[in-house]
Design an enzyme around this catalytic site. Structure first.
Site, PDB file in Angstrom:
ATOM      1  N   ASP A   1      17.011 -40.374 -81.327  1.00 32.61           N
ATOM      2  CA  ASP A   1      16.548 -40.062 -79.984  1.00 32.61           C
ATOM      3  C   ASP A   1      17.802 -39.972 -79.130  1.00 32.61           C
ATOM      4  O   ASP A   1      18.767 -40.717 -79.335  1.00 32.61           O
ATOM      5  CB  ASP A   1      15.580 -41.114 -79.440  1.00 32.61           C
ATOM      6  CG  ASP A   1      14.790 -40.569 -78.253  1.00 32.61           C
ATOM      7  OD1 ASP A   1      14.321 -39.417 -78.324  1.00 32.61           O
ATOM      8  OD2 ASP A   1      14.641 -41.289 -77.248  1.00 32.61           O
TER       9      ASP A   1
ATOM     10  N   ASP B   1      22.765 -28.628 -73.136  1.00 30.86           N
ATOM     11  CA  ASP B   1      24.094 -28.184 -73.571  1.00 30.86           C
ATOM     12  C   ASP B   1      24.780 -27.206 -72.609  1.00 30.86           C
ATOM     13  O   ASP B   1      25.985 -27.309 -72.400  1.00 30.86           O
ATOM     14  CB  ASP B   1      24.034 -27.575 -74.974  1.00 30.86           C
ATOM     15  CG  ASP B   1      23.836 -28.613 -76.070  1.00 30.86           C
ATOM     16  OD1 ASP B   1      23.801 -29.826 -75.766  1.00 30.86           O
ATOM     17  OD2 ASP B   1      23.705 -28.204 -77.242  1.00 30.86           O
TER      18      ASP B   1
ATOM     19  N   HIS C   1      27.794 -36.641 -79.290  1.00 31.92           N
ATOM     20  CA  HIS C   1      27.074 -37.894 -79.444  1.00 31.92           C
ATOM     21  C   HIS C   1      26.343 -37.986 -80.784  1.00 31.92           C
ATOM     22  O   HIS C   1      26.424 -38.995 -81.471  1.00 31.92           O
ATOM     23  CB  HIS C   1      26.076 -38.048 -78.297  1.00 31.92           C
ATOM     24  CG  HIS C   1      25.275 -36.796 -78.053  1.00 31.92           C
ATOM     25  ND1 HIS C   1      25.840 -35.640 -77.532  1.00 31.92           N
ATOM     26  CD2 HIS C   1      23.986 -36.493 -78.289  1.00 31.92           C
ATOM     27  CE1 HIS C   1      24.921 -34.697 -77.449  1.00 31.92           C
ATOM     28  NE2 HIS C   1      23.780 -35.191 -77.905  1.00 31.92           N
TER      29      HIS C   1
END
Length: 189
Positions: A68, A151, A176
């Site tokens: 997540d 993005d 990430h």
């Protein structure tokens, strides 16, 4: 080793698959016949990742991992955070979410933000969490056509390209999800 990645998101699946060694056969929820939209009702990113792996473990008995991700904007008290995918409403598109975020950032000087990914792994009776963080800022208008989600408006610190302007490989190295995945891969090494 066969491992379920608890997602229906094809973009995310491809991104993660490109990072894994050949020794891990990655399968999606669709591949195992799971067409459920697993509710993400936890109050944290960690909680949502754990809900997904628990669903697969409880209903299919397979080793799996789930992620997540949330975009946390400092000036908005870490919003959208856990609600990143539905920031503009339950059926919002990525475009809707971006537009709402940019609107909410109007006039704000401190545009610092970070992407946070948590990967929950349930494998061989063990549950683990892996975290990946990418610091950056929110730009004022979209740039780039690659990637997905936020993005086009996320500029990683020290870079002059948004995630949407980078190749998948470039994004995976500094992003990430890539950082969290490297921790997962190291666990299996």
């Amino acid at each position: 080793m066969k491992l379920v990645f608890a997602t229906h998101n094809l973009n995310k699946f491809k991104e993660v698959q490109s990072l894994l060694p050949d020794t891990i056969e990655l399968v999606s929820l669709t591949d195992i016949g799971c067409h459920d939209d697993i509710p993400e009702t936890a109050a944290t990113i960690e909680g949502n990742a754990l809900l997904k792996v628990k669903h697969v473990k409880d209903n299919y008995g397979l080793d799996c991992f789930a992620d997540d991700t949330g975009l946390e904007v400092k000036a908005l008290n870490k919003a959208p955070g856990v609600y990143s995918a539905r920031y503009a409403g339950p059926d919002a598109s990525a475009e809707n979410n971006i537009n709402m975020l940019l609107k909410n950032m109007t006039g704000i000087q401190d545009r610092s933000a970070r992407f946070k990914t948590i990967i929950a792994l349930s494998c061989k009776g063990e549950d683990l969490l892996f975290e990946g963080i990418c610091q950056g800022s929110i730009i004022t208008q979209k740039r780039g056509a690659k990637g997905f989600g936020y993005d086009p408006i996320f500029l990683p610190d020290g870079k002059n390209q948004t995630f949407a302007e980078m190749t998948l490989k470039e994004k995976s190295i500094i992003g990430h999800r890539g950082k969290a995945m490297q921790k997962l891969i190291t666990h299996f090494s």
